[in-house]
Write an enzyme that holds these catalytic residues in place. Structure first.
Site, mmCIF file in Angstrom:
data_model
loop_
_atom_site.group_PDB
_atom_site.id
_atom_site.type_symbol
_atom_site.label_atom_id
_atom_site.label_comp_id
_atom_site.label_asym_id
_atom_site.label_seq_id
_atom_site.Cartn_x
_atom_site.Cartn_y
_atom_site.Cartn_z
ATOM 1 N N TYR A 137 0.864 -1.186 0.000
ATOM 2 C CA TYR A 137 0.000 0.000 0.000
ATOM 3 C C TYR A 137 0.896 1.230 0.000
ATOM 4 O O TYR A 137 1.509 1.560 1.013
ATOM 5 C CB TYR A 137 -0.897 -0.046 1.232
ATOM 6 C CG TYR A 137 -1.966 1.018 1.338
ATOM 7 C CD1 TYR A 137 -2.242 1.908 0.313
ATOM 8 C CD2 TYR A 137 -2.724 1.118 2.501
ATOM 9 C CE1 TYR A 137 -3.240 2.858 0.437
ATOM 10 C CE2 TYR A 137 -3.721 2.059 2.637
ATOM 11 C CZ TYR A 137 -3.974 2.942 1.597
ATOM 12 O OH TYR A 137 -4.959 3.885 1.733
ATOM 13 N N LYS A 165 -1.509 -1.475 -4.026
ATOM 14 C CA LYS A 165 -2.548 -0.453 -4.040
ATOM 15 C C LYS A 165 -1.828 0.877 -4.193
ATOM 16 O O LYS A 165 -1.090 1.303 -3.301
ATOM 17 C CB LYS A 165 -3.382 -0.471 -2.760
ATOM 18 C CG LYS A 165 -4.464 0.617 -2.767
ATOM 19 C CD LYS A 165 -5.242 0.684 -1.467
ATOM 20 C CE LYS A 165 -6.250 1.834 -1.523
ATOM 21 N NZ LYS A 165 -6.995 2.000 -0.239
#
Length: 298
Positions: A137, A165
């Protein structure tokens, strides 16, 4: 070939609370079922939108178990486990695995701003610590540190690091990694959903999907069907709502919960230090939502 280890249309799901601020597991089950029934093939729990900084380790595990119970094998469940402490992150990954998660979302350690070699070691240790596949992330605006593309390229060699992500707003960096690895890149900023998908991304992890899951899924479906004009049109028609939810000087958690409450879905309050949206903001969100769902292509 684009890989989609967790699906294409993933929702960064809010964490429902009761009016008194306790974890609302019944609400989580209901919301999860609605999201999957409306086209989400993955749910990301306890991320930024899921208020992970203010939920306990026990609550995080309970949430995974409840959502897994609600969706069964209809969707992947990815658990946010990232913290500023490597040991704690590994513990959360193991708890998520035990609770039934299909994967873990691991944000960069925040506040301490580790250099790239320390970041790489952190992610490798977490990936080695459980049997679950890992989604990195990258959100430097919140963590204070970027996962640089060259670091991602090295991490892509780890067999359990399978996805990213991407909230870096570095489109060139994302394309660089896409062109040189098999990592699945998920847009973490809704305005990039179609653009990243069009250059080989795997899909999105969307906050806006909490309220309009079917519309966002239709963008990807249109693109896959070869209707690129229709995909662009659908993406553009969601722009007003995306801007109000994600670029209004309020966290997406606040705007998503305000709108979900307005349309009668489980949400509840945000936990301090966050504060709820005011009436004027909520009315603007609801009006934009009504305009979007009134669209004949919705």
């Amino acid at each position: 070939m684009t890989t989609t280890p967790f699906g294409r249309a993933l929702c960064a799901m809010i964490t429902p609370f009761t009016g008194a601020g306790a974890l609302d597991l019944d609400g989580a089950r209901l919301l999860a079922d609605r999201l999957v029934s409306a086209g989400c093939d993955g749910l990301v729990l306890s991320g930024t939108t899921g208020e992970s900084p203010t939920t306990s380790d026990t609550e995080k595990a309970q949430l995974v178990a409840a959502v897994r119970d609600a969706v069964g094998d209809r969707a992947s469940v990815v658990a946010g486990v990232g913290t500023s402490d490597t040991r704690h992150t590994v513990e959360l990954a193991l708890a998520a695995e035990k609770a039934g998660a299909n994967g873990v979302l691991v944000v960069s350690p925040y506040y301490s701003r580790p250099p790239q070699d320390a970041l790489e070691a952190h992610f490798r240790e977490v990936a080695d610590g459980s049997g679950l596949p890992v989604m990195l992330y990258d959100i430097p605006s919140r963590t204070g540190v970027r996962i640089e593309p060259d670091t991602v390229l090295r991490l892509a060699e780890h067999p359990r690091i399978v996805a990213v992500k991407d909230c870096s707003h570095d489109f060139l960096g994302a394309q660089k990694v896409l062109s040189r690895t098999g990592l699945a890149y998920y847009a973490g900023s809704d305005e990039h959903n179609l653009a990243l998908y069009a250059v080989g991304g795997a899909g999105y992890v969307s906050t806006v999907a909490n309220v309009v899951p079917a519309h966002l899924r239709a963008v990807l479906d249109a693109f896959d069907a070869g209707d690129t004009t229709g995909a662009a049109r659908r993406q553009q028609r969601a722009t007003e709502l995306m801007e109000l939810m994600m670029a209004s000087d309020l966290p997406g958690t606040v705007t998503a919960k305000a709108l979900l409450g307005e349309i009668g879905l489980p949400a509840g309050p945000v936990r301090p230090p966050l504060r709820p949206a005011d009436r004027a903001t909520t009315d603007k969100l609801h009006a934009a939502y009504d305009r979007l769902i009134a669209d004949p292509e919705f």
